[in-house]
Design an enzyme around this catalytic site. Structure first.
Site, PDB file in Angstrom:
ATOM      1  N   PRO A  88      -2.136   8.726 -30.670  1.00 33.41           N
ATOM      2  CA  PRO A  88      -2.266   7.598 -29.739  1.00 33.41           C
ATOM      3  C   PRO A  88      -3.320   7.853 -28.653  1.00 33.41           C
ATOM      4  O   PRO A  88      -3.787   6.918 -28.021  1.00 33.41           O
ATOM      5  CB  PRO A  88      -0.873   7.489 -29.102  1.00 33.41           C
ATOM      6  CG  PRO A  88       0.045   8.262 -29.969  1.00 33.41           C
ATOM      7  CD  PRO A  88      -0.780   9.306 -30.646  1.00 33.41           C
ATOM      8  N   GLU A 115       7.586  13.473 -30.650  1.00 32.20           N
ATOM      9  CA  GLU A 115       6.924  13.049 -29.409  1.00 32.20           C
ATOM     10  C   GLU A 115       5.462  13.454 -29.377  1.00 32.20           C
ATOM     11  O   GLU A 115       4.696  12.990 -28.547  1.00 32.20           O
ATOM     12  CB  GLU A 115       7.661  13.607 -28.189  1.00 32.20           C
ATOM     13  CG  GLU A 115       8.969  12.894 -27.903  1.00 32.20           C
ATOM     14  CD  GLU A 115       8.843  11.372 -27.931  1.00 32.20           C
ATOM     15  OE1 GLU A 115       8.177  10.825 -27.042  1.00 32.20           O
ATOM     16  OE2 GLU A 115       9.407  10.740 -28.837  1.00 32.20           O
ATOM     17  N   ARG A 152     -12.106   1.389 -49.259  1.00 36.46           N
ATOM     18  CA  ARG A 152     -12.677   0.129 -49.751  1.00 36.46           C
ATOM     19  C   ARG A 152     -14.196   0.065 -49.548  1.00 36.46           C
ATOM     20  O   ARG A 152     -14.856  -0.760 -50.170  1.00 36.46           O
ATOM     21  CB  ARG A 152     -11.981  -1.076 -49.113  1.00 36.46           C
ATOM     22  CG  ARG A 152     -12.143  -1.174 -47.625  1.00 36.46           C
ATOM     23  CD  ARG A 152     -11.304  -2.303 -47.050  1.00 36.46           C
ATOM     24  NE  ARG A 152     -11.783  -3.627 -47.436  1.00 36.46           N
ATOM     25  CZ  ARG A 152     -12.870  -4.197 -46.916  1.00 36.46           C
ATOM     26  NH1 ARG A 152     -13.589  -3.575 -46.010  1.00 36.46           N
ATOM     27  NH2 ARG A 152     -13.242  -5.387 -47.310  1.00 36.46           N
ATOM     28  N   ASP A 167     -18.830  -8.439 -45.837  1.00 36.63           N
ATOM     29  CA  ASP A 167     -18.510  -7.857 -44.543  1.00 36.63           C
ATOM     30  C   ASP A 167     -19.765  -7.681 -43.710  1.00 36.63           C
ATOM     31  O   ASP A 167     -19.814  -8.046 -42.549  1.00 36.63           O
ATOM     32  CB  ASP A 167     -17.845  -6.476 -44.701  1.00 36.63           C
ATOM     33  CG  ASP A 167     -16.422  -6.594 -45.250  1.00 36.63           C
ATOM     34  OD1 ASP A 167     -15.916  -7.717 -45.344  1.00 36.63           O
ATOM     35  OD2 ASP A 167     -15.845  -5.553 -45.567  1.00 36.63           O
TER      36      ASP A 167
END
Ligand code: 9D3
Length: 246
Positions: A88, A115, A152, A167
C-alpha cells in the site's frame, strides 16, 4: 517473459491463471508463471513466516529471513530479475508502469499479508507498487492485477489487430461508448451515426465521445493527453455550449 509469485497462498492463483487471456498467454509461450510458497523458504521446524511487531500493536508482520532467502534464490537464478513488493506504500500502478514492466524478461512479485512486511525488505527489492488508495487483505489480488495488466501487453497475446493497438490509439483518454444489437432496447436507441456506414463520421463521433467523457470525468487525464488541433477545437466548443449536458 517469466513472472514469479512469492506468496503464502499459492493456491489463490490457480483459478485466475487457468482462465481466459492468462491461460492463452501461457499456451502461446508468451509468459510463464511460477508460484513460490514463502513457507518453503523457512528454516525452522514449524515453518514460521510471521511474528509479532517490535514495539507492540495489532497483527502480525512477515519475517524478513524467508523473504530474503526466496529473493536470493531467484536473483541467483537470474541476476536480471526485477523484484517488486506489492505494498500500500508504493506508487500506484498505471498503464505506463504496466508497459515498462512488460518490457522486462523476468519479474518477481512479492505478496505481503497480515499488517505488513518487515520494513528491512526495502534493502532487497527493486521497487514497491500499489494498485490504489484502498485496503485489500493481502498482496495477492494486487499481484493478479499487475500480472494481468502486464501479460495482455506481451507481443502476440491479444492477437493481431486487437485491443493493445486500440489502447495506444485512444492514448490517455477514456473510451468511446460501445453498442451492439438490438438497435433499440427498452426505448434506448443506439446513436444513429453508428448505423450510417460513414466511417469518417463514425471515427469523429467516437473521438468526440471519448473527449467529452474524459472532460467530464477525468480532467487529470485530459491535461496529460496528446490532443490534435481538431480535438482542442471540439473541447473549446464543448465549454462554450455549457459542457454539462452529456
Ligand atoms: C491499517 C494499516 N494497514 C494498511 C494501510 C495495514 C495493511 C492492510 C492491508 C497492510 C497491508 C495490507 C495488505 N495490502 C497489500 O498488501 C497491498 C495493497 C493494498 O492493500 N491496497 C492497494 N494496493 C496494495 S498492494 C499490496
Amino acid at each position: 517473459m517469466r513472472i514469479d509469485l512469492l506468496t503464502l497462498f499459492p493456491e489463490f492463483f490457480a483459478s485466475p491463471l487457468s482462465q481466459s487471456m492468462l491461460r492463452r498467454a501461457q499456451a502461446l509461450g508468451a509468459v510463464e508463471f511460477r508460484l513460490l510458497n514463502l513457507r518453503d523458504f523457512t528454516e525452522d521446524r514449524h515453518q514460521v513466516t510471521d511474528d509479532r511487531p517490535f514495539g507492540g500493536g495489532p497483527g502480525m508482520v512477515l519475517k524478513i529471513e524467508p523473504l530474503v532467502k526466496a529473493i536470493r534464490r531467484v536473483r541467483n537464478e537470474d541476476p536480471e530479475v526485477r523484484v517488486l513488493l506489492l505494498s500500500p506504500q508504493g506508487p500506484w500502478l498505471d498503464q505506463s508502469k504496466a508497459q515498462e514492466l512488460s518490457r522486462r524478461e523476468h519479474l518477481l512479485l512479492i505478496c505481503g499479508h497480515y499488517e505488513g512486511v518487515d520494513d528491512r525488505i526495502r534493502y532487497y527489492i527493486d521497487e514497491e507498487l500499489s494498485i490504489g488508495d484502498y485496503v485489500v487483505t493481502g498482496g495477492e489480488i494486487p499481484a493478479l492485477v499487475v500480472l494481468d495488466a502486464v501479460t495482455r501487453l506481451l507481443p502476440g497475446v491479444l492477437g493481431g489487430e486487437g485491443a493493445a493497438e486500440q489502447d495506444s490509439f485512444q492514448a490517455g483518454l477514456l473510451e468511446y461508448p460501445h453498442y451492439t444489437r438490438p438497435r433499440v432496447f427498452e426505448g434506448h436507441e443506439v446513436p444513429e451515426v453508428l448505423l450510417s456506414g460513414d466511417h469518417g463520421r463514425i471515427a469523429r463521433f467516437r473521438r468526440e465521445q471519448a473527449l467529452r467523457r474524459t472532460a467530464r470525468e477525468r480532467q487529470d487525464l485530459l491535461a496529460k493527453a496528446s490532443l490534435s488541433a481538431e480535438d482542442q477545437e471540439f473541447l473549446a466548443s464543448l465549454l462554450a455550449s455549457g459542457a454539462k449536458d452529456r
